[in-house]
Scaffold this motif. Structure first.
Motif, PDB file in Angstrom:
ATOM      1  N   PHE A  39      12.144  47.519 -17.437  1.00  0.00           N
ATOM      2  CA  PHE A  39      12.548  48.769 -16.802  1.00  0.00           C
ATOM      3  C   PHE A  39      12.242  48.746 -15.312  1.00  0.00           C
ATOM      4  N   ASP A  40      11.158  48.073 -14.919  1.00  0.00           N
ATOM      5  CA  ASP A  40      10.821  47.960 -13.496  1.00  0.00           C
ATOM      6  C   ASP A  40      11.928  47.258 -12.732  1.00  0.00           C
ATOM      7  N   GLU A  41      12.450  46.206 -13.313  1.00  0.00           N
ATOM      8  CA  GLU A  41      13.541  45.474 -12.663  1.00  0.00           C
ATOM      9  C   GLU A  41      14.789  46.344 -12.558  1.00  0.00           C
ATOM     10  N   ALA A  42      15.119  47.050 -13.646  1.00  0.00           N
ATOM     11  CA  ALA A  42      16.287  47.934 -13.631  1.00  0.00           C
ATOM     12  C   ALA A  42      16.088  49.061 -12.619  1.00  0.00           C
ATOM     13  N   ARG A  43      14.867  49.546 -12.548  1.00  0.00           N
ATOM     14  CA  ARG A  43      14.573  50.624 -11.602  1.00  0.00           C
ATOM     15  C   ARG A  43      14.715  50.149 -10.160  1.00  0.00           C
ATOM     16  N   SER A  44      14.229  48.971  -9.859  1.00  0.00           N
ATOM     17  CA  SER A  44      14.340  48.456  -8.493  1.00  0.00           C
ATOM     18  C   SER A  44      15.798  48.192  -8.134  1.00  0.00           C
ATOM     19  N   ASN A  45      16.579  47.699  -9.097  1.00  0.00           N
ATOM     20  CA  ASN A  45      18.011  47.503  -8.854  1.00  0.00           C
ATOM     21  C   ASN A  45      18.722  48.830  -8.606  1.00  0.00           C
ATOM     22  N   ALA A  46      18.369  49.840  -9.387  1.00  0.00           N
ATOM     23  CA  ALA A  46      18.980  51.159  -9.217  1.00  0.00           C
ATOM     24  C   ALA A  46      18.597  51.767  -7.871  1.00  0.00           C
ATOM     25  N   GLU A  47      17.347  51.609  -7.463  1.00  0.00           N
ATOM     26  CA  GLU A  47      16.922  52.126  -6.166  1.00  0.00           C
ATOM     27  C   GLU A  47      17.661  51.417  -5.026  1.00  0.00           C
ATOM     28  N   ARG A  48      17.816  50.102  -5.144  1.00  0.00           N
ATOM     29  CA  ARG A  48      18.536  49.337  -4.133  1.00  0.00           C
ATOM     30  C   ARG A  48      19.991  49.797  -4.054  1.00  0.00           C
ATOM     31  N   LEU A  49      20.611  49.980  -5.212  1.00  0.00           N
ATOM     32  CA  LEU A  49      21.996  50.435  -5.256  1.00  0.00           C
ATOM     33  C   LEU A  49      22.133  51.839  -4.670  1.00  0.00           C
ATOM     34  N   LEU A  50      21.188  52.707  -4.966  1.00  0.00           N
ATOM     35  CA  LEU A  50      21.210  54.065  -4.437  1.00  0.00           C
ATOM     36  C   LEU A  50      21.106  54.060  -2.913  1.00  0.00           C
ATOM     37  N   LYS A  51      20.196  53.261  -2.364  1.00  0.00           N
ATOM     38  CA  LYS A  51      20.051  53.166  -0.905  1.00  0.00           C
ATOM     39  C   LYS A  51      21.319  52.603  -0.272  1.00  0.00           C
ATOM     40  N   LYS A  52      21.878  51.570  -0.892  1.00  0.00           N
ATOM     41  CA  LYS A  52      23.098  50.949  -0.369  1.00  0.00           C
ATOM     42  C   LYS A  52      24.262  51.941  -0.395  1.00  0.00           C
ATOM     43  N   THR A  53      24.385  52.696  -1.477  1.00  0.00           N
ATOM     44  CA  THR A  53      25.465  53.672  -1.605  1.00  0.00           C
ATOM     45  C   THR A  53      25.330  54.781  -0.572  1.00  0.00           C
ATOM     46  N   ARG A  54      24.128  55.287  -0.384  1.00  0.00           N
ATOM     47  CA  ARG A  54      23.921  56.330   0.619  1.00  0.00           C
ATOM     48  C   ARG A  54      24.227  55.819   2.026  1.00  0.00           C
ATOM     49  N   THR A  55      23.814  54.585   2.325  1.00  0.00           N
ATOM     50  CA  THR A  55      24.086  54.002   3.641  1.00  0.00           C
ATOM     51  C   THR A  55      25.583  53.845   3.859  1.00  0.00           C
ATOM     52  N   THR A  56      26.269  53.305   2.868  1.00  0.00           N
ATOM     53  CA  THR A  56      27.714  53.107   2.970  1.00  0.00           C
ATOM     54  C   THR A  56      28.435  54.439   3.124  1.00  0.00           C
ATOM     55  N   PHE A  57      28.017  55.435   2.373  1.00  0.00           N
ATOM     56  CA  PHE A  57      28.631  56.755   2.446  1.00  0.00           C
ATOM     57  C   PHE A  57      28.448  57.364   3.834  1.00  0.00           C
ATOM     58  N   ASN A  58      27.246  57.258   4.379  1.00  0.00           N
ATOM     59  CA  ASN A  58      26.970  57.820   5.702  1.00  0.00           C
ATOM     60  C   ASN A  58      27.723  57.073   6.798  1.00  0.00           C
ATOM     61  N   GLU A  59      27.846  55.737   6.664  1.00  0.00           N
ATOM     62  CA  GLU A  59      28.606  54.964   7.644  1.00  0.00           C
ATOM     63  C   GLU A  59      30.086  55.338   7.597  1.00  0.00           C
ATOM     64  N   GLY A  60      30.618  55.507   6.390  1.00  0.00           N
ATOM     65  CA  GLY A  60      32.019  55.904   6.241  1.00  0.00           C
ATOM     66  C   GLY A  60      32.275  57.281   6.826  1.00  0.00           C
ATOM     67  N   LYS A  61      31.340  58.176   6.627  1.00  0.00           N
ATOM     68  CA  LYS A  61      31.457  59.532   7.167  1.00  0.00           C
ATOM     69  C   LYS A  61      31.442  59.506   8.690  1.00  0.00           C
ATOM     70  N   LYS A  62      30.555  58.676   9.253  1.00  0.00           N
ATOM     71  CA  LYS A  62      30.468  58.553  10.715  1.00  0.00           C
ATOM     72  C   LYS A  62      31.761  57.951  11.271  1.00  0.00           C
ATOM     73  N   SER A  63      32.271  56.930  10.616  1.00  0.00           N
ATOM     74  CA  SER A  63      33.509  56.285  11.065  1.00  0.00           C
ATOM     75  C   SER A  63      34.684  57.253  10.994  1.00  0.00           C
TER      76      SER A  63
END
Length: 104
Positions: A39-63
């Motif tokens: 579960f720790d591995e799945a949790r770290s993957n989910a956290e990484r994906l969440l951060k990446k998604t938020r970053t991509t969303f904010n960059e797209g919004k700025k663009s």
């Protein structure tokens, strides 16, 4: 001239994306203490994906905001440089809409 148009801000973050991100974050926080090794591995993957998604969303919004501001500035400049052409285009568009709306 782009500074003038920045007063028109885009709507805040998409509610669905924000709700999904908040739900995933709440889920990750609720299972934080009871986690096993897998579960720790799945949790770290989910956290990484969440951060990446938020970053991509904010960059797209700025663009998108920058592109809209640039397009607005270009349109404003064209109208100021060509007022007769702008009036002609506006009249033509109004005429076409009038024809389409008058049909039954």
């Amino acid at each position: 001239m782009a500074k003038k148009l920045q007063q028109y801000d885009l709507p805040e973050d998409n509610a669905d994306v924000q709700e999904l991100a908040d739900s995933l974050e709440a889920l990750l926080n609720s299972y934080g203490d009871d986690a096993k090794e897998g579960f720790d591995e799945a949790r770290s993957n989910a956290e990484r994906l969440l951060k990446k998604t938020r970053t991509t969303f904010n960059e797209g919004k700025k663009s998108l905001r920058e592109n809209l501001c640039d397009s607005g500035c270009q349109a404003t400049q064209w109208v100021q440089d060509n007022p007769a052409s702008a009036l002609g285009v506006t009249a033509a568009v109004g005429f076409v809409f009038g024809l389409l709306l008058s049909r039954k």
